[in-house]
Design an enzyme around this catalytic site. Structure first.
Site, short mmCIF file in Angstrom:
data_model
loop_
_atom_site.label_atom_id
_atom_site.label_comp_id
_atom_site.label_asym_id
_atom_site.label_seq_id
_atom_site.Cartn_x
_atom_site.Cartn_y
_atom_site.Cartn_z
N ASN A 97 0.86 -1.14 0.07
CA ASN A 97 -0.14 -0.18 0.18
C ASN A 97 0.95 1.26 0.00
O ASN A 97 0.90 2.05 0.91
CB ASN A 97 -0.89 -0.22 1.30
CG ASN A 97 -1.93 1.20 1.18
OD1 ASN A 97 -2.25 1.55 0.17
ND2 ASN A 97 -2.54 1.45 2.52
N ASP A 307 -5.50 -5.19 10.38
CA ASP A 307 -5.98 -4.44 8.99
C ASP A 307 -5.56 -2.99 9.27
O ASP A 307 -6.20 -1.87 9.04
CB ASP A 307 -7.20 -4.72 8.61
CG ASP A 307 -7.27 -4.41 7.22
OD1 ASP A 307 -6.30 -4.43 6.51
OD2 ASP A 307 -8.60 -3.73 6.74
N GLY A 326 -10.11 3.14 5.77
CA GLY A 326 -9.01 2.68 6.80
C GLY A 326 -9.05 3.20 8.17
O GLY A 326 -9.46 4.53 8.31
#
Length: 417
Positions: A97, A307, A326
């Protein structure tokens, strides 16, 4: 690094002789030298004697994002690994990412070198396709040789079923693990929240559970046809758990994970349009959360993850529709899990998963390298901004009552205590 842990209660179901016993643990040069009821303190050694001190094997997280390279304003590798260590994690799998994404062997080498010598070890994922654009496979074999533990176009579906088929067939040549993110983008559309009563009430565009379940069903059909190894990260729906359970009964080599926040929160948390609660996949219903908890307990879901996705304020302090998805998760993972599971279950979930990535599992015995997490499981507190060590502060756990504080880790001949 020489340390003596005094009167530490050991939580290690794998070691029946030591499990739930209080012991002194002497560590010299990163190796457990002695475990005993009372170990004499050698000269010039650091003694760790903390309130309600508990110790377990080091924790593992299979889904962590930072930002470096390219998005250092969200998080650097150095501070990210420090945060992971202070949160109890000795090993993390790093998501691709970043900007640019790691789609070559040199990119993987860069990430490993940036994490070299830290207490928390870093295991990078490479992208499945070049530039993570879903068109052409990346250098999977070369990245595997450089240290990539699996291949994943982060939070992007593999739209082309033939590409997934080829990836699964090709990766079998070198025992590679292929990720597939469980979301059909065509069905998701412009959705921003779980499609249901709450999204209708709030006027938010919905993401039906069908978008996840249809993608998983397709991917499992392909896996059954090709063979190989597949991992589906961050399930969010009850239907997905059923699909995975059926696939495992067939003997498919499939694993999956669930994010801590999908166990603890539901779409009811969206009633104030707080973008901290915007995640992908979305928070779904309380009945979905119950099914996920049950799936984790019975082994259908293989492991739990934070996560962890740092996100700068410019992308969060905007309208819910426009905010990026997120939430932070490292700092709150233990305290969150420990509120819904008993301690032994929590530690079991936090230490599982390494074998899927061919990472050597640590051992808690004399002569083994020290890979330990130290914590107080009973301390209850309200999670506040001061508890966040990440550069970004986008945590949906702010204001939540958590149970359990981490002191730090001992790993890789380093310590975050």
């Amino acid at each position: 690094m020489n340390i003596l842990l005094k009167s530490a209660k050991i939580v290690c179901p794998e070691n029946k002789e030591l499990h739930l016993k209080k012991r002194d643990i002497l560590i010299k040069k990163g190796v457990i030298e002695k475990i005993g009821v009372s170990v004499e303190t050698p000269a010039s050694i650091k003694v760790i004697d903390k309130e309600n001190l508990h110790v377990s094997l080091g924790w593992f997280d299979s889904s962590v994002s930072f930002g470096e390279p390219g998005l250092e304003e969200r998080e650097t590798i150095a501070n990210g690994l420090y945060t992971a260590g202070k949160s109890g994690f000795t090993d993390i799998v790093l998501n691709p990412n970043t900007n640019p994404v790691p789609d070559t062997s040199s990119d993987v080498v860069f990430l490993k070198e940036r994490g070299h010598g830290m207490a928390t070890k870093i295991y990078p994922l490479g992208t499945l396709t070049k530039n993570a654009n879903g068109v052409e496979l990346a250098e999977l074999f070369d990245m595997k040789n450089a240290g990539a533990v699996a291949f994943y176009d982060f939070k992007k579906q593999v739209s082309n079923p033939n590409l997934l088929k080829i990836a699964l067939l090709y990766a079998q040549n070198f025992d590679g693990l292929v990720y597939s993110f469980p979301q059909d983008g065509n069905i998701k559309g412009n959705g921003v929240a779980h499609e249901g009563e709450m999204s209708t009430k709030l006027g938010l565009k919905g993401i039906p559970a069908l978008s996840e379940e249809l993608q998983i069903a397709r991917d499992l059909f392909i896996l059954e046809y090709t063979g190989g190894k597949m991992h589906i990260p961050t399930l969010s729906s009850a239907g997905s758990v059923k699909l995975i359970a059926e696939a495992k009964k067939k003997g498919l080599d499939i694993t999956c994970s669930v994010a801590v926040h999908n166990l603890l929160f539901s779409d009811e948390s969206l009633n104030e349009f707080d973008s901290h609660f915007k995640v992908s996949p979305p928070l779904r219903t309380k009945s979905d959360s119950k099914a996920l908890i049950k799936g984790l307990k019975n082994g259908t879901i293989d492991f739990v993850t934070s996560d962890h996705i740092p996100m700068d304020i410019e992308h969060k302090r905007v309208e819910f529709d426009n905010a990026k998805s997120g939430s932070l998760g490292l700092e709150s993972a233990f305290g969150g899990l420990n509120t819904i599971f008993d301690l032994e279950e929590t530690i079991s979930f936090l230490t599982k998963g390494r074998s899927r990535y061919q990472i050597e599992a640590p051992k808690l015995k004399e002569g083994s390298k020290a890979c330990l997490t130290l914590f107080n499981p009973d301390k209850e507190y309200t999670f506040e901004t001061k508890d966040i060590l990440s550069t970004s502060k986008n945590s949906m756990f702010l204001g939540s009552t958590l149970k359990g504080k981490v002191y730090g880790i001992i790993n890789n001949d380093q310590s975050t205590l």
